[in-house]
Write an enzyme that holds these catalytic residues in place. Structure first.
Site, PDB file in Angstrom:
ATOM      1  N   ASP A  16       0.687  -1.076   0.058  1.00  0.00           N
ATOM      2  CA  ASP A  16       0.161   0.198   0.068  1.00  0.00           C
ATOM      3  C   ASP A  16       1.123   1.173   0.022  1.00  0.00           C
ATOM      4  O   ASP A  16       2.302   1.352   0.212  1.00  0.00           O
ATOM      5  CB  ASP A  16      -0.971  -0.223   0.891  1.00  0.00           C
ATOM      6  N   SER A  17       0.582   2.263   0.026  1.00  0.00           N
ATOM      7  CA  SER A  17       1.368   3.744   0.151  1.00  0.00           C
ATOM      8  C   SER A  17       1.211   3.673   1.286  1.00  0.00           C
ATOM      9  O   SER A  17       2.925   4.833   1.764  1.00  0.00           O
ATOM     10  CB  SER A  17       0.061   4.479  -0.593  1.00  0.00           C
ATOM     11  N   GLY A  44      -2.610   9.104  -3.451  1.00  0.00           N
ATOM     12  CA  GLY A  44      -4.305   9.708  -3.820  1.00  0.00           C
ATOM     13  C   GLY A  44      -4.075  10.306  -5.153  1.00  0.00           C
ATOM     14  O   GLY A  44      -4.873   9.876  -5.857  1.00  0.00           O
ATOM     15  N   CYS A  85      -4.130  -1.284  -1.819  1.00  0.00           N
ATOM     16  CA  CYS A  85      -4.424  -0.074  -1.844  1.00  0.00           C
ATOM     17  C   CYS A  85      -5.695   0.441  -3.068  1.00  0.00           C
ATOM     18  O   CYS A  85      -4.903  -0.142  -4.130  1.00  0.00           O
ATOM     19  CB  CYS A  85      -3.063   0.130  -2.390  1.00  0.00           C
ATOM     20  N   GLU A  89      -2.662   8.614   8.133  1.00  0.00           N
ATOM     21  CA  GLU A  89      -1.735   7.653   8.595  1.00  0.00           C
ATOM     22  C   GLU A  89      -0.392   8.689   9.472  1.00  0.00           C
ATOM     23  O   GLU A  89       0.270   8.052  10.072  1.00  0.00           O
ATOM     24  CB  GLU A  89      -0.185   8.002   7.448  1.00  0.00           C
ATOM     25  N   CYS A 118     -10.744   3.467   0.078  1.00  0.00           N
ATOM     26  CA  CYS A 118      -9.592   3.451   0.795  1.00  0.00           C
ATOM     27  C   CYS A 118      -9.094   2.498   1.902  1.00  0.00           C
ATOM     28  O   CYS A 118      -9.588   2.462   2.508  1.00  0.00           O
ATOM     29  CB  CYS A 118      -8.930   4.896   0.695  1.00  0.00           C
ATOM     30  N   HIS A 144      -7.503   3.296   3.886  1.00  0.00           N
ATOM     31  CA  HIS A 144      -6.856   3.423   5.197  1.00  0.00           C
ATOM     32  C   HIS A 144      -7.909   3.950   5.940  1.00  0.00           C
ATOM     33  O   HIS A 144      -8.009   4.166   7.268  1.00  0.00           O
ATOM     34  CB  HIS A 144      -6.089   4.742   5.187  1.00  0.00           C
TER      35      HIS A 144
END
Ligand code: DGL
Length: 258
Positions: free
Chosen positions: A13-14, A46, A76, A154, A183, A185
């Site tokens: 993932d990022s 994103g 992601c 994050e 997403c 997250h």
């Protein structure tokens, strides 16, 4: 057998958001070994240019394959939307499993209701997501580009998260029944989202389906690790700052619960 025991599932993932996908995978594939890459040197994805996302996904996939991954999981939505087709063409010999916003789940389970899809700008503008959206459109859907939200998740700053949600989704309170967390997250702030939109909103998250699909693919290809020993998880973060890397790792393992 030896070969299988030494191989692993590569996942990326990022940042640490993909942990929400990995958690679901581990529930049904506990004996596998995992390498997780968090690309925090380059995130957020994103609003990053397509070419750069593809380049990063290619580099990460190459690394994961060189480090004995038997399958790649793109945890992601943005990377999946933009780079999965490219990766599948380039790495034909390895299964590539990609998450997507769970909009089809709305169609399957609660079609005729007001729906909010929360995702990054990259995902919402992508061709892949637009095909999905057109196919399952219930004509009662709002698409919300949550610019900057993954970044503050994050960071882990609760106050900023609540402020962001108040300002950006507060207006949907009482007007929405389904929420698609598009997403990886966002499941980390599911509670905060419900606090704003109402406890009764139905949350749709594609992580579980990714896990089931991954298991099916491994079974079909004879790649399941049958040695009944809890697998290892290796976490790598790409940041150049040691402190940042340490913090990410700490949070990741806190979230995974081990
Ligand atoms: N977790 C990623 C996703 O699912 C994106 C976060 C970012 O913008 O980097 O889309």
């Amino acid at each position: 057998m030896q070969e299988k025991a030494n191989s692993c599932i590569g996942i990326f993932d990022s940042g640490i958001g993909g942990v929400t996908v990995l958690k679901e995978i581990i529930k049904i594939l506990p004996y596998e070994n995992y390498i997780y890459i968090s690309d925090s040197k380059n995130n957020p994805y994103g609003d990053m240019k397509k070419e750069k996302i593809i380049k990063r996904c290619e580099e990460i996939t190459k690394y994961l394959i060189e480090n004995k991954s038997k399958v790649i999981v793109i945890a992601c939505n943005t990377a999946s939307a933009i780079a999965s087709e490219f990766l599948r063409k380039k790495y034909k010999n390895i299964p590539i499993i990609a998450i997507e916003p769970a909009y089809k789940m709305v169609y399957d389970h609660n079609y005729d209701k007001e729906t909010l899809v929360m995702a990054t700008k990259g995902t919402i503008e992508s061709e892949k997501f637009n095909l999905l959206y057109k196919k399952y459109n219930n004509h009662k859907t709002q698409l919300l580009e949550c610019v900057g939200l993954a970044e503050i998740i994050e960071e882990g700053n609760k106050e900023k998260i609540v402020k962001y949600l108040d300002e950006n989704i507060g207006k949907y309170k009482g007007k929405i029944e389904n929420v698609v967390l598009g997403c990886t997250h966002y499941p980390l702030i599911e509670k905060e989202i419900k606090n704003i939109l109402g406890r009764n909103v139905r949350i749709f998250n594609g992580a579980k389906n990714v896990a089931i699909h991954l298991k099916d693919v491994l079974e079909k290809d004879g790649l399941i690790n049958n040695i009944e020993k809890k697998g290892k998880i290796e976490f790598l973060d790409t940041s150049l700052e040691i402190e940042k890397r340490k913090n990410k790792k700490k949070r990741f393992f806190e979230l995974i619960g081990g």
